[in-house]
Design an enzyme around this catalytic site. Structure first.
Site: not given
Ligand code: GRF
Length: 185
Positions: A9, A72, A90
């Site tokens: 992300n 965290r 999420h």
């Molecule tokens: C994602 O699926 C997000 O929704 C969740 O943790 C994951 C993080 O993925 N909270 P990345 O580290 O961005 O690849």
């Protein structure tokens, strides 16, 4: 952005046009996301310490804190300090399946629809993944496909929804009314 893991992300926001990732804090020094930040020339700090995190964010003139896979729980003080300016992404349709195992929990429950939620983080953050919902997109679950395929499809949605939510925030279009978010304009 606050991360702990892959940082896919983070990559989506780095690649998004018109979005400036000011800095990255990773709670784990060995998180692959740290390298993504370094490759993109984004200042990055590896720390799990909150005062250090806060100081780093302030130093880089952060306007919005984005949590993406940040493993965290933030303190009351932190959430109050950045009140209304923390987004979390999420991989479920909240309030169903909060917590660190949302995809597996949804599959174990046999749901036919899951999805992605981007929400503001509120003071009830002690229970993870709570706060006014900004954007949500549903995805039909096929039990013919693997868990990895489902996770990949959810990630694709995240990589679209998160930049969209950041743009809405930057444009001042997120209006919070109690639990509800109205997208203005
Ligand atoms: C994602 O699926 C997000 O929704 C969740 O943790 C994951 C993080 O993925 N909270 P990345 O580290 O961005 O690849």
């Amino acid at each position: 952005m606050l991360i702990s893991g892959q940082g896919s992300n983070l990559q989506a926001l780095i690649d998004a046009e018109g979005i400036d990732v000011a800095c990255v804090v990773s709670s784990r020094a060995e998180a692959p996301g740290v390298e993504r930040a370094q490759r993109a020339g984004v200042p990055v700090l590896a720390t799990a310490d909150e005062p250090e995190t806060n100081a780093f964010l302030e130093q880089h003139g952060v306007e919005l804190v984005v949590l993406a896979g940040y493993m965290r729980i933030l303190s009351d003080g932190f959430v109050r300090r950045w009140s209304g300016r923390i987004l979390n992404v999420h991989p479920s349709l909240l309030p169903a399946f909060p917590g660190a195992h949302a995809i597996d929990d949804a599959v174990a429950h046999g749901v036919k629809q899951t999805g992605v939620t981007v929400h503001l983080v509120d003071a009830d953050h002690v229970r993870a993944d709570t706060g006014p919902i900004v954007l949500q997109e549903a995805l039909a679950v096929s039990y013919d496909q693997s868990r990895a395929e489902l996770a990949e499809r959810l990630h694709e949605i995240e990589h679209r929804l998160l930049p969209e939510a950041v743009r809405l925030f930057a444009a001042g279009r997120i209006e919070v009314d109690g639990r509800r978010v109205r997208i203005s304009g």
